[in-house]
Design a protein around this motif. Structure first.
Motif, PDB file in Angstrom:
ATOM      1  N   LYS A 190      -1.963   6.278  -4.448  1.00  0.00           N
ATOM      2  CA  LYS A 190      -0.837   7.221  -4.448  1.00  0.00           C
ATOM      3  C   LYS A 190      -0.304   7.272  -5.873  1.00  0.00           C
ATOM      4  CE  LYS A 190       2.321   6.961  -1.315  1.00  0.00           C
ATOM      5  NZ  LYS A 190       3.377   6.431  -0.410  1.00  0.00           N
ATOM      6  N   ALA A 191      -0.829   8.167  -6.655  1.00  0.00           N
ATOM      7  CA  ALA A 191      -0.535   8.150  -8.084  1.00  0.00           C
ATOM      8  C   ALA A 191      -0.185   9.548  -8.600  1.00  0.00           C
ATOM      9  CB  ALA A 191      -1.729   7.609  -8.871  1.00  0.00           C
ATOM     10  N   PRO A 206       0.795  -1.233   0.000  1.00  0.00           N
ATOM     11  CA  PRO A 206       0.000   0.000   0.000  1.00  0.00           C
ATOM     12  C   PRO A 206       0.826   1.281   0.000  1.00  0.00           C
ATOM     13  CG  PRO A 206      -0.062  -1.056   2.154  1.00  0.00           C
ATOM     14  CD  PRO A 206       0.597  -2.027   1.230  1.00  0.00           C
ATOM     15  N   ASN A 207       2.110   1.196   0.283  1.00  0.00           N
ATOM     16  CA  ASN A 207       2.933   2.403   0.332  1.00  0.00           C
ATOM     17  C   ASN A 207       3.611   2.740  -0.993  1.00  0.00           C
ATOM     18  OD1 ASN A 207       2.481   2.966   3.119  1.00  0.00           O
ATOM     19  ND2 ASN A 207       3.872   1.289   3.632  1.00  0.00           N
ATOM     20  N   ALA A 208       3.457   1.894  -1.994  1.00  0.00           N
ATOM     21  CA  ALA A 208       4.135   2.130  -3.273  1.00  0.00           C
ATOM     22  C   ALA A 208       3.494   3.301  -4.013  1.00  0.00           C
ATOM     23  CB  ALA A 208       4.082   0.876  -4.132  1.00  0.00           C
ATOM     24  N   TRP A 209       4.335   4.122  -4.634  1.00  0.00           N
ATOM     25  CA  TRP A 209       3.849   5.142  -5.548  1.00  0.00           C
ATOM     26  C   TRP A 209       3.542   4.518  -6.899  1.00  0.00           C
ATOM     27  CZ3 TRP A 209       2.135   9.894  -4.863  1.00  0.00           C
ATOM     28  CH2 TRP A 209       2.510  10.595  -3.706  1.00  0.00           C
ATOM     29  N   ILE A 210       2.477   4.970  -7.538  1.00  0.00           N
ATOM     30  CA  ILE A 210       2.162   4.555  -8.904  1.00  0.00           C
ATOM     31  C   ILE A 210       2.423   5.736  -9.823  1.00  0.00           C
ATOM     32  CG2 ILE A 210       0.343   3.815 -10.487  1.00  0.00           C
ATOM     33  CD1 ILE A 210      -0.966   2.356  -8.156  1.00  0.00           C
ATOM     34  N   ILE A 211       3.325   5.546 -10.776  1.00  0.00           N
ATOM     35  CA  ILE A 211       3.648   6.557 -11.773  1.00  0.00           C
ATOM     36  C   ILE A 211       3.010   6.107 -13.077  1.00  0.00           C
ATOM     37  CG2 ILE A 211       5.483   7.710 -13.050  1.00  0.00           C
ATOM     38  CD1 ILE A 211       7.309   7.235 -10.625  1.00  0.00           C
ATOM     39  N   PRO A 232      -4.856   7.389 -22.057  1.00  0.00           N
ATOM     40  CA  PRO A 232      -4.758   8.836 -21.888  1.00  0.00           C
ATOM     41  C   PRO A 232      -4.435   9.200 -20.437  1.00  0.00           C
ATOM     42  CG  PRO A 232      -7.057   8.175 -22.092  1.00  0.00           C
ATOM     43  CD  PRO A 232      -6.243   6.942 -22.308  1.00  0.00           C
ATOM     44  N   VAL A 233      -3.262   9.805 -20.224  1.00  0.00           N
ATOM     45  CA  VAL A 233      -2.702   9.972 -18.889  1.00  0.00           C
ATOM     46  C   VAL A 233      -3.640  10.738 -17.960  1.00  0.00           C
ATOM     47  CG1 VAL A 233      -0.864  11.135 -17.597  1.00  0.00           C
ATOM     48  CG2 VAL A 233      -0.292   9.693 -19.559  1.00  0.00           C
ATOM     49  N   GLY A 234      -4.258  11.805 -18.445  1.00  0.00           N
ATOM     50  CA  GLY A 234      -5.115  12.595 -17.568  1.00  0.00           C
ATOM     51  C   GLY A 234      -6.293  11.807 -17.028  1.00  0.00           C
ATOM     52  N   ILE A 235      -6.976  11.088 -17.899  1.00  0.00           N
ATOM     53  CA  ILE A 235      -8.142  10.303 -17.480  1.00  0.00           C
ATOM     54  C   ILE A 235      -7.715   9.139 -16.589  1.00  0.00           C
ATOM     55  CG2 ILE A 235     -10.020   8.824 -18.314  1.00  0.00           C
ATOM     56  CD1 ILE A 235     -10.114  10.606 -20.832  1.00  0.00           C
ATOM     57  N   VAL A 236      -6.647   8.457 -16.964  1.00  0.00           N
ATOM     58  CA  VAL A 236      -6.174   7.319 -16.166  1.00  0.00           C
ATOM     59  C   VAL A 236      -5.709   7.783 -14.796  1.00  0.00           C
ATOM     60  CG1 VAL A 236      -4.419   5.513 -16.013  1.00  0.00           C
ATOM     61  CG2 VAL A 236      -5.585   5.923 -18.184  1.00  0.00           C
ATOM     62  N   THR A 237      -4.979   8.888 -14.729  1.00  0.00           N
ATOM     63  CA  THR A 237      -4.517   9.395 -13.439  1.00  0.00           C
ATOM     64  C   THR A 237      -5.685   9.807 -12.561  1.00  0.00           C
ATOM     65  OG1 THR A 237      -2.452  10.173 -14.445  1.00  0.00           O
ATOM     66  CG2 THR A 237      -3.048  11.112 -12.314  1.00  0.00           C
ATOM     67  N   ARG A 238      -6.690  10.417 -13.155  1.00  0.00           N
ATOM     68  CA  ARG A 238      -7.861  10.807 -12.358  1.00  0.00           C
ATOM     69  C   ARG A 238      -8.567   9.570 -11.807  1.00  0.00           C
ATOM     70  NH1 ARG A 238     -12.752  15.038 -13.788  1.00  0.00           N
ATOM     71  NH2 ARG A 238     -13.808  14.834 -11.787  1.00  0.00           N
ATOM     72  N   ALA A 239      -8.668   8.524 -12.611  1.00  0.00           N
ATOM     73  CA  ALA A 239      -9.278   7.284 -12.124  1.00  0.00           C
ATOM     74  C   ALA A 239      -8.505   6.743 -10.925  1.00  0.00           C
ATOM     75  CB  ALA A 239      -9.322   6.247 -13.243  1.00  0.00           C
ATOM     76  N   LEU A 240      -7.184   6.779 -11.002  1.00  0.00           N
ATOM     77  CA  LEU A 240      -6.344   6.284  -9.905  1.00  0.00           C
ATOM     78  C   LEU A 240      -6.512   7.142  -8.654  1.00  0.00           C
ATOM     79  CD1 LEU A 240      -3.127   5.511 -11.970  1.00  0.00           C
ATOM     80  CD2 LEU A 240      -4.476   3.814 -10.715  1.00  0.00           C
TER      81      LEU A 240
END
Length: 421
Positions: A159-160, A135-140, A145-153
């Motif tokens: 932690k994305a 649970p402590n790992a960062w997700i890069i 599409p980065v914006g939509i995928v990052t918002r989902a995360l």
């Protein structure tokens, strides 16, 4: 330090490996795990990755696996660079929208929505498995599409941080034109992923002198040529748009071009076949020149910088990332995901203040943010009506007849990837 790359069998990966090897003092990796279900590709890429590390004297260990849970266990950061459906799906994304007279592209317009619908559920499943295991790992996220995928995360509590190479590409280009080190260039970079403008180019940091007018005056033609836009347009705008803005500013011209030449997906697929042959050569121990034509320039430097800042507090103090708005752009909701300069450290990114945005750019940014809201809803909940709403809202579509026809084509071409279809 352990890093895991999901999608490690990508032909992009040697670019990343080269950066890890060269910049090992910035990001001292002890173990690097490449995860991919395509074991044959993974073995080729993994073999070359080990040879690159050995050539450059990197002491880190590289392992490969198709077991996601094992691969992400104990990782400090997990980098996502997957393509659901592979180049075959990209070929479709770039083709069927043209049948309706709309741009066929893998990250924007109807093709971009198709990619989001395929990708978001897969990425969220991966992220949940990362959270269960570590649970402590960062997700890069480098997955488009980065914006939509990052918002989902972020919406799911992960932690994305989202990452794109457009900004670092401009930084390197401008540094070369000005004959200064790239580290001296600070961009006033504002917008959404693949919908950004460079509204300032500062020497030395956020408070440095803005040399964008000088750049446009002396190098406007060269910059415009790279963007395939008229120099006079850049003069009138007074900013440098991302090359993705050409799909908006010259839509009909782009559609005519795309209809008369092979798709970019077909070109990339041929490059990938050649690259994989090269990767299988046991004498090859560096990234081949052909890889530069594959795309993703400077991706490795951006990834190293971001991972170092998140994990060790080193790296560049300011970086362009995709993260929550939180009031940075007051005309967008707080939970919109924007792409701007941010201070990045152990606790994640904090966007820097942004000067008031010209209505010409703010209006398009707000419209595409609305599309991204509806696209994410369609990716999470499914349904033909949600797909139609997302397409109708997109500034590159916007007509109900087009949206209806594109909805049918999208579902027909992606049915195997849509659980609800």
């Amino acid at each position: 330090m352990k890093l895991t790359v999901v999608g490690g069998g990508s032909t992009y990966t040697p670019e990343l490996i080269d950066g890890f090897a060269r910049l090992r003092d910035t990001l001292p990796i002890e173990e690097l795990v490449l995860v991919d279900p395509a074991l044959e590709r993974l073995d080729l890429v993994g073999g070359l990755a080990r040879r690159i590390f050995a050539r450059q004297g990197h002491p880190g260990r590289i392992t490969v696996t198709d077991d996601l849970d094992a691969g992400v266990a104990d990782a400090d950061a997990v980098l996502l660079q997957l393509r659901v459906g592979g180049q075959a799906a990209r070929e479709q994304d770039e083709t069927w929208p043209l049948e309706c007279g709309c741009v066929g592209q893998e990250t924007t317009g109807a093709g971009g929505l198709a990619k989001a619908l395929r990708t978001v559920p897969v990425v969220l499943d991966i992220a949940e498995r990362v959270r269960r295991t570590n649970p402590n790992a960062w997700i890069i996220d480098f997955t488009n599409p980065v914006g939509i995928v990052t918002r989902a995360l972020l919406q799911a509590g992960h932690k994305a941080v989202g990452l794109c190479n457009v900004a670092i590409g401009f930084q390197r280009k401008f540094a070369a034109l000005l004959d200064v080190p790239a580290t001296d260039i600070h961009l006033d970079h504002v917008g959404l992923n693949h919908l950004t403008w460079e509204t300032g180019v500062r020497l030395g940091g956020p408070e440095g002198k803005d040399v964008l007018p000088e750049l446009l005056a002396h190098h406007g033609e060269a910059i415009a040529a790279d963007l395939r836009l008229p120099p006079a347009l850049l003069d009138r705008l007074g900013v440098v748009p991302s090359y993705y803005l050409r799909y908006f500013y010259a839509h009909d011209e782009v559609v005519r071009e795309l209809a008369t030449k092979p798709s970019r997906a077909a070109e990339v697929a041929e490059m990938e076949r050649e690259l994989l042959k090269m990767y299988g050569d046991p004498e090859l121990d560096e990234k081949p020149e052909l890889l530069a034509k594959r795309g993703g320039a400077y991706y490795s430097e951006a990834a190293v910088d971001l991972a170092a800042a998140l994990l060790t507090g080193t790296g560049s103090p300011y970086q362009v990332v995709n993260t929550y708005n939180h009031g940075t752009l007051p005309f967008l909701p707080d939970d919109a995901v924007i792409e701007v300069q941010a201070a990045v450290g152990h606790s994640g990114p904090t966007p820097l203040p942004v000067a008031p945005v010209d209505p010409l750019y703010a209006g398009l940014t707000a419209a595409v943010t609305t599309y991204e809201d509806l696209a994410l809803e369609a990716a999470l909940r499914g349904g033909r009506d949600r797909v139609f709403r997302a397409l109708l809202s997109h500034p590159l579509i916007g007509q109900y007849e087009y949206a209806d026809a594109l909805t049918d084509r999208l579902i027909a071409h992606n049915r195997e990837h849509l659980a609800w279809a």
